[in-house]
Write a protein that holds these residues in place. Structure first.
Motif, PDB file in Angstrom:
ATOM      1  N   ASP A  32      99.642 -75.513  19.711  1.00  0.00           N
ATOM      2  CA  ASP A  32     101.020 -75.045  19.900  1.00  0.00           C
ATOM      3  C   ASP A  32     102.017 -76.060  19.360  1.00  0.00           C
ATOM      4  N   LEU A  33     101.922 -76.282  18.070  1.00  0.00           N
ATOM      5  CA  LEU A  33     102.704 -77.325  17.417  1.00  0.00           C
ATOM      6  C   LEU A  33     104.177 -76.964  17.331  1.00  0.00           C
ATOM      7  N   GLY A  46      96.631 -74.249  17.798  1.00  0.00           N
ATOM      8  CA  GLY A  46      96.676 -73.419  18.996  1.00  0.00           C
ATOM      9  C   GLY A  46      96.960 -71.985  18.601  1.00  0.00           C
ATOM     10  N   ASN A  47      97.110 -71.126  19.578  1.00  0.00           N
ATOM     11  CA  ASN A  47      97.308 -69.716  19.265  1.00  0.00           C
ATOM     12  C   ASN A  47      98.639 -69.460  18.550  1.00  0.00           C
ATOM     13  N   TRP A  63      88.650 -67.254  21.603  1.00  0.00           N
ATOM     14  CA  TRP A  63      88.989 -68.512  22.255  1.00  0.00           C
ATOM     15  C   TRP A  63      90.479 -68.775  22.263  1.00  0.00           C
ATOM     16  N   GLY A  64      91.266 -68.032  21.520  1.00  0.00           N
ATOM     17  CA  GLY A  64      92.698 -68.267  21.476  1.00  0.00           C
ATOM     18  C   GLY A  64      93.523 -67.219  22.197  1.00  0.00           C
ATOM     19  N   ASN A  65      92.875 -66.243  22.777  1.00  0.00           N
ATOM     20  CA  ASN A  65      93.599 -65.166  23.453  1.00  0.00           C
ATOM     21  C   ASN A  65      93.451 -65.311  24.960  1.00  0.00           C
TER      22      ASN A  65
END
Length: 92
Positions: free
Chosen positions: A28-29, A60-61, A89-91
């Protein structure tokens, strides 16, 4: 804004310490969600410390800019399904 506060804190830490070898940022940059100007603002925000030590990032997502429109060619993985590439893995 929390991210700007953390960025300034990180730069101050580098100023006060000679032992910092790298900065790690996991996921989540920029919260850009496909908006290029948000990536530009994020790059400006991190440059005071990223120009001095290596910046290691993990996606990240929110780095999947294409989650709303994989069928429109926005998905860099090449997936052409309607919702694009959305790894389990990202949801959350």
């Amino acid at each position: 804004d929390g991210s700007l506060r953390v960025s300034r804190w990180t730069a101050r830490e580098l100023d006060s310490s000679h032992n910092t070898r790298a900065v790690h940022h996991f996921g989540d940059l920029a919260y850009a969600n496909g908006a290029g100007h948000m990536w530009d603002a994020w790059t400006d925000m991190i440059s005071p410390f990223a120009s001095r030590v290596p910046l290691m990032v993990g996606v990240g997502n929110h780095e999947y800019d294409h989650t709303a429109g994989g069928g429109t060619g926005k998905d860099p993985s090449g997936v052409v399904e309607e919702d694009g590439f959305q790894p389990e893995w990202g949801n959350f």
